[in-house]
Scaffold this motif. Structure first.
Motif, PDB file in Angstrom:
ATOM      1  N   ALA A  73      -4.241  -2.604  -2.975  1.00 47.77           N
ATOM      2  CA  ALA A  73      -4.039  -1.822  -4.200  1.00 47.77           C
ATOM      3  C   ALA A  73      -3.471  -2.625  -5.356  1.00 47.77           C
ATOM      4  O   ALA A  73      -3.663  -2.261  -6.522  1.00 47.77           O
ATOM      5  CB  ALA A  73      -3.133  -0.625  -3.910  1.00 47.77           C
ATOM      6  N   ASP A  74      -2.740  -3.727  -5.064  1.00 48.90           N
ATOM      7  CA  ASP A  74      -2.209  -4.549  -6.150  1.00 48.90           C
ATOM      8  C   ASP A  74      -3.020  -5.827  -6.346  1.00 48.90           C
ATOM      9  O   ASP A  74      -2.674  -6.670  -7.171  1.00 48.90           O
ATOM     10  CB  ASP A  74      -0.738  -4.889  -5.914  1.00 48.90           C
ATOM     11  CG  ASP A  74      -0.492  -5.609  -4.590  1.00 48.90           C
ATOM     12  OD1 ASP A  74      -1.481  -5.929  -3.896  1.00 48.90           O
ATOM     13  OD2 ASP A  74       0.679  -5.830  -4.244  1.00 48.90           O
ATOM     14  N   ASP A 102       1.496  -2.612  -1.004  1.00 44.19           N
ATOM     15  CA  ASP A 102       0.442  -1.930  -1.758  1.00 44.19           C
ATOM     16  C   ASP A 102       0.794  -0.484  -2.103  1.00 44.19           C
ATOM     17  O   ASP A 102       0.297   0.057  -3.096  1.00 44.19           O
ATOM     18  CB  ASP A 102      -0.869  -1.964  -0.972  1.00 44.19           C
ATOM     19  CG  ASP A 102      -1.496  -3.350  -0.957  1.00 44.19           C
ATOM     20  OD1 ASP A 102      -1.715  -3.900  -2.048  1.00 44.19           O
ATOM     21  OD2 ASP A 102      -1.752  -3.882   0.130  1.00 44.19           O
ATOM     22  N   ILE A 124       0.243   2.120  -5.665  1.00 42.08           N
ATOM     23  CA  ILE A 124      -0.286   3.487  -5.650  1.00 42.08           C
ATOM     24  C   ILE A 124       0.739   4.453  -6.235  1.00 42.08           C
ATOM     25  O   ILE A 124       0.400   5.339  -7.029  1.00 42.08           O
ATOM     26  CB  ILE A 124      -0.673   3.894  -4.214  1.00 42.08           C
ATOM     27  CG1 ILE A 124      -1.906   3.096  -3.768  1.00 42.08           C
ATOM     28  CG2 ILE A 124      -0.946   5.395  -4.129  1.00 42.08           C
ATOM     29  CD1 ILE A 124      -2.317   3.334  -2.330  1.00 42.08           C
ATOM     30  N   THR A 175      -5.956   0.565  -7.428  1.00 41.76           N
ATOM     31  CA  THR A 175      -5.106   1.543  -6.748  1.00 41.76           C
ATOM     32  C   THR A 175      -5.900   2.743  -6.262  1.00 41.76           C
ATOM     33  O   THR A 175      -5.399   3.527  -5.447  1.00 41.76           O
ATOM     34  CB  THR A 175      -3.977   2.028  -7.674  1.00 41.76           C
ATOM     35  OG1 THR A 175      -4.531   2.716  -8.809  1.00 41.76           O
ATOM     36  CG2 THR A 175      -3.138   0.850  -8.162  1.00 41.76           C
ATOM     37  N   THR A 184      -6.118   7.989  -8.466  1.00 39.16           N
ATOM     38  CA  THR A 184      -5.131   7.402  -7.562  1.00 39.16           C
ATOM     39  C   THR A 184      -4.249   8.527  -7.041  1.00 39.16           C
ATOM     40  O   THR A 184      -3.576   9.202  -7.815  1.00 39.16           O
ATOM     41  CB  THR A 184      -4.274   6.353  -8.297  1.00 39.16           C
ATOM     42  OG1 THR A 184      -5.123   5.322  -8.803  1.00 39.16           O
ATOM     43  CG2 THR A 184      -3.254   5.738  -7.350  1.00 39.16           C
TER      44      THR A 184
END
Length: 205
Positions: A2-3, A12, A16, A55, A63
């Protein structure tokens, strides 16, 4: 991831949580298999420069809490195309240990994890030594109620006796933190010094 720092892990969930409820164009493929996906950039970026589209782990255009499942399903996966890592502030992890109230087993201990700081999200790894991890309880967490105020990832590395935890609020509001979670651990050979001397670091936005 996600990053977009190159690895799927407990950190991660912070991305989010920070971008929770953001929306953008959905992908053509809406799924959480770990493979390269084509996706249009969203409006905003994370603090490390990664576009917010990362994300949206399932690609449905928002998200949300469901995106955490992609972290759990793909934990430990890596890829070479990355942005720089997110910038964190390190704060100490405080652990207090008490004997469980269960009268039938004298080897069950409760480890309360806490932090004296203002936080939004935290990611840390706890080395619980010689013992068996039995569970973790966030019911009285300073970060609020799971699914409403925060999302979390918990991954138990049985072979190395390490517990990887990531937890993040979702409303963009920091909190003055205290008790984060309570871990139930069955100690096989009572290594109290090992547990009390664990060196874990909490990271916050």
């Amino acid at each position: 991831d996600a990053d977009n720092d190159g690895e799927v892990n407990n950190i991660d969930v912070l991305a989010i949580g920070l971008m929770h409820s953001e929306t953008g164009m959905a992908r053509d493929s809406i799924d959480i298999t770990f493979e390269g996906k084509c996706a249009n950039d969203w409006t905003d970026n994370l603090p490390n420069g990664a576009n917010t589209k990362h994300t949206d782990c399932d690609g449905n255009g928002i998200t949300e809490n469901d995106d955490v499942q992609a972290i759990l399903d793909n934990y430990g996966q890596t890829h070479p195309i990355t942005d720089i890592m997110l910038d964190f502030t390190n704060i100490p992890l405080q652990i207090s240990q008490t004997l469980s109230a269960d009268p039938t087993n004298s080897n069950i201990y409760i480890l309360e994890i806490s932090a004296n700081a203002t936080v939004y999200g935290l990611a840390y790894t706890l080395d619980y030594g010689i013992g068996n991890y039995l569970g973790i309880d966030f019911s009285n967490s300073c970060l609020g109620t799971e699914g409403i105020d925060f999302v979390k990832v918990v991954k138990n590395d049985v072979n190395n006796h390490k517990l990887h935890i990531g937890i993040s609020r979702t409303n963009r509001i920091n909190v003055n933190c205290g008790s984060i979670a309570k871990i139930t651990n069955a100690v096989l050979v009572l290594p109290l010094a090992m547990i009390n001397s664990s060196r874990s670091i909490i990271k916050r936005w």
